[in-house]
Design a protein around this motif. Structure first.
Motif, short mmCIF file in Angstrom:
data_model
loop_
_atom_site.label_atom_id
_atom_site.label_comp_id
_atom_site.label_asym_id
_atom_site.label_seq_id
_atom_site.Cartn_x
_atom_site.Cartn_y
_atom_site.Cartn_z
N PRO A 73 0.82 -1.21 0.00
CA PRO A 73 0.00 0.00 0.00
C PRO A 73 0.85 1.26 0.00
O PRO A 73 1.95 1.29 0.55
N GLY A 74 0.33 2.31 -0.62
CA GLY A 74 1.01 3.60 -0.62
C GLY A 74 0.41 4.52 0.41
O GLY A 74 -0.42 4.14 1.23
N HIS A 75 0.76 5.75 0.33
CA HIS A 75 0.26 6.74 1.29
C HIS A 75 -1.15 7.15 0.94
O HIS A 75 -1.50 7.30 -0.22
N ALA A 76 -1.97 7.34 1.96
CA ALA A 76 -3.32 7.84 1.76
C ALA A 76 -3.29 9.37 1.74
O ALA A 76 -2.27 9.99 1.98
N GLN A 77 -4.44 9.99 1.50
CA GLN A 77 -4.47 11.43 1.35
C GLN A 77 -4.23 12.14 2.67
O GLN A 77 -3.41 13.05 2.76
N ARG A 78 -4.93 11.76 3.69
CA ARG A 78 -4.78 12.45 4.97
C ARG A 78 -3.52 11.97 5.67
O ARG A 78 -3.24 10.78 5.73
N GLY A 79 -2.74 12.90 6.25
CA GLY A 79 -1.54 12.50 6.97
C GLY A 79 -0.44 12.03 6.06
O GLY A 79 0.45 11.30 6.47
N HIS A 80 -0.47 12.44 4.76
CA HIS A 80 0.56 12.01 3.80
C HIS A 80 1.94 12.35 4.33
O HIS A 80 2.21 13.46 4.75
N GLY A 81 2.83 11.38 4.33
CA GLY A 81 4.19 11.60 4.78
C GLY A 81 4.39 11.41 6.27
O GLY A 81 5.52 11.50 6.75
N ASP A 82 3.35 11.15 7.02
CA ASP A 82 3.45 10.93 8.46
C ASP A 82 3.44 9.43 8.73
O ASP A 82 2.40 8.79 8.65
N PRO A 83 4.60 8.82 9.04
CA PRO A 83 4.65 7.36 9.21
C PRO A 83 3.72 6.86 10.31
O PRO A 83 3.11 5.81 10.16
N ALA A 84 3.61 7.60 11.41
CA ALA A 84 2.73 7.14 12.50
C ALA A 84 1.27 7.16 12.05
O ALA A 84 0.51 6.23 12.34
N ALA A 85 0.88 8.21 11.32
CA ALA A 85 -0.50 8.29 10.84
C ALA A 85 -0.78 7.19 9.84
O ALA A 85 -1.85 6.55 9.85
N LEU A 86 0.18 6.93 8.95
CA LEU A 86 0.01 5.86 7.96
C LEU A 86 -0.13 4.51 8.66
O LEU A 86 -0.99 3.70 8.31
N ALA A 87 0.69 4.27 9.69
CA ALA A 87 0.63 2.99 10.40
C ALA A 87 -0.73 2.80 11.05
O ALA A 87 -1.29 1.69 11.04
N GLU A 88 -1.29 3.88 11.63
CA GLU A 88 -2.60 3.75 12.28
C GLU A 88 -3.70 3.50 11.25
O GLU A 88 -4.61 2.72 11.49
N ARG A 89 -3.62 4.16 10.09
CA ARG A 89 -4.61 3.92 9.04
C ARG A 89 -4.56 2.47 8.58
O ARG A 89 -5.57 1.82 8.39
N LEU A 90 -3.34 1.97 8.36
CA LEU A 90 -3.20 0.59 7.92
C LEU A 90 -3.65 -0.38 8.99
O LEU A 90 -4.20 -1.44 8.70
N ASP A 91 -3.43 -0.02 10.27
CA ASP A 91 -3.82 -0.92 11.35
C ASP A 91 -5.32 -1.15 11.36
O ASP A 91 -5.78 -2.26 11.64
N THR A 92 -6.12 -0.10 11.07
CA THR A 92 -7.56 -0.29 11.08
C THR A 92 -8.06 -0.99 9.83
O THR A 92 -9.24 -1.29 9.72
N LEU A 93 -7.15 -1.27 8.89
CA LEU A 93 -7.48 -2.13 7.76
C LEU A 93 -7.03 -3.56 8.00
O LEU A 93 -7.40 -4.47 7.25
N SER A 94 -6.21 -3.79 9.02
CA SER A 94 -5.61 -5.11 9.23
C SER A 94 -6.64 -6.14 9.67
O SER A 94 -7.65 -5.81 10.30
N THR A 95 -6.37 -7.38 9.31
CA THR A 95 -7.25 -8.47 9.73
C THR A 95 -7.35 -8.54 11.25
O THR A 95 -8.43 -8.75 11.80
N GLY A 96 -6.21 -8.36 11.92
CA GLY A 96 -6.22 -8.42 13.38
C GLY A 96 -7.15 -7.39 13.99
O GLY A 96 -7.93 -7.70 14.90
#
Length: 329
Positions: free
Chosen positions: A95-118
């Motif tokens: 996955p690439g960066h989403a629109q909100r929080g672009h360039g913020d690794p912590a924000a990207l990690a949290e967005r991806l976490d709420t997409l995770s199966t876990g």
């Protein structure tokens, strides 16, 4: 009623916003088909409503509210056989960066976490409003925005967020976020060891608190309860592999994390792992065909020119009374 120009503008807004809205609804529901149904209904409402001052905000608000309604209906009606896993979002690349929080690794990690199966599995333990707050916070909406969307106070939004995160923290720990390379390496090693029936090799890859979930949706054979501990998980994986002469696999990305499409005797499985302390802490195996539409074709999992050996399943993998026997497709 909107005139022709306004209707055209509304259609353009929907086209631009549809993918984002589906992702929001998916985080809420864990089902792509249900998310698409919600967004379709919201689209109809949008086209029939007077033009709002903030179309994107209106669409987000109504999408979240309709997803909450759908969750409440599902919670009343739900009767599921065995562990539940979400319908996956598949991709061929990371996955690439989403629109909100672009360039913020912590924000990207949290967005991806709420997409995770876990997360999507654990989110089933939350109330619909709690889930909405966590999802919207992960997408960097303020508590003021969330309060307006849900029709509650800012204080209530903060309280829902605290309670939801406390509940999630009480559940079994998930893997370390962002360690995609380790997940891919360990997943590949896990599939190879399972193919070879290497119980010792499998055990060495597994965390002491490993848990494995199998979801066949009542349509394919799967363990009806989560499998706990390295020994049970390793023997189960080797036992299942030993039942199949025909095996194939292909690496993919599912819900923003490394995954593999594994085909056993013609039946497709989507396998993912999560890593903690350098070992596999969680395994998911989804084989419900109703959730696996459009899977890419898998390639041979065997070494070139070497067919898979059919091995007797280990003793613990034979049918027993605990419901944890291996179930082939």
């Amino acid at each position: 009623m909107r005139d022709a120009s306004e209707a055209a503008t509304a259609e353009a807004v929907l086209a631009a916003e549809r993918e984002r809205l589906v992702r929001v609804a998916y985080r809420m529901l864990g089902s792509l088909s249900d998310a698409e149904d919600v967004v379709q209904g919201v689209s109809v409402e949008f086209l029939r409503a007077p033009e709002p001052e903030n179309p994107e905000g209106w669409l987000t608000t109504v999408t979240v509210r309709r997803a909450i309604d759908a969750l409440r209906v599902r919670q009343r009606e739900q009767s599921y056989r065995g562990p539940w896993l979400p319908e996956p979002l598949l991709a061929d690349r990371a996955p690439g960066h989403a629109q909100r929080g672009h360039g913020d690794p912590a924000a990207l990690a949290e967005r991806l976490d709420t997409l995770s199966t876990g997360f999507l599995v654990l989110a089933e333990t939350l109330t619909p409003p709690q889930r909405a707050v966590v999802v919207l916070r992960s997408l960097e909406h303020s508590h003021a925005e969330i309060a307006e969307a849900l029709g509650i106070s800012v204080a209530a939004s903060r309280q829902l967020d605290r309670r939801a995160r406390a509940r999630l923290a009480e559940r079994e720990p998930v893997g370390e976020p962002g360690d995609a390379a380790a997940e891919r390496t360990l997943l590949t090693a896990f599939l190879s060891a399972a193919r070879d029936g290497d119980v010792a090799g499998l055990t060495a890859l597994l965390h002491a608190e490993v848990i494995a979930f199998n979801d066949g949706g009542g349509r394919t054979r799967a363990a009806r309860r989560p499998l706990l501990g390295p020994d049970r998980v390793a023997r189960f994986a080797a036992g299942v592999s030993g039942l199949h002469d025909s095996q194939a696999a292909r690496p993919v990305w599912a819900n923003g994390r490394p995954a593999a499409v594994v085909t056993l005797s013609g039946v497709a499985h989507l396998v993912t792992v999560e890593v903690r302390d350098g070992r596999i802490a969680r395994i998911t195996d989804l084989s419900d065909p109703g959730k696996l539409g459009g899977l890419p074709e898998a390639g041979p999992i065997n070494r070139p020119g070497t067919p898979a050996r059919r091995r007797p399943a280990p003793e613990s993998a034979h049918p027993g009374g605990d419901g944890s026997r291996p179930r082939s497709g």
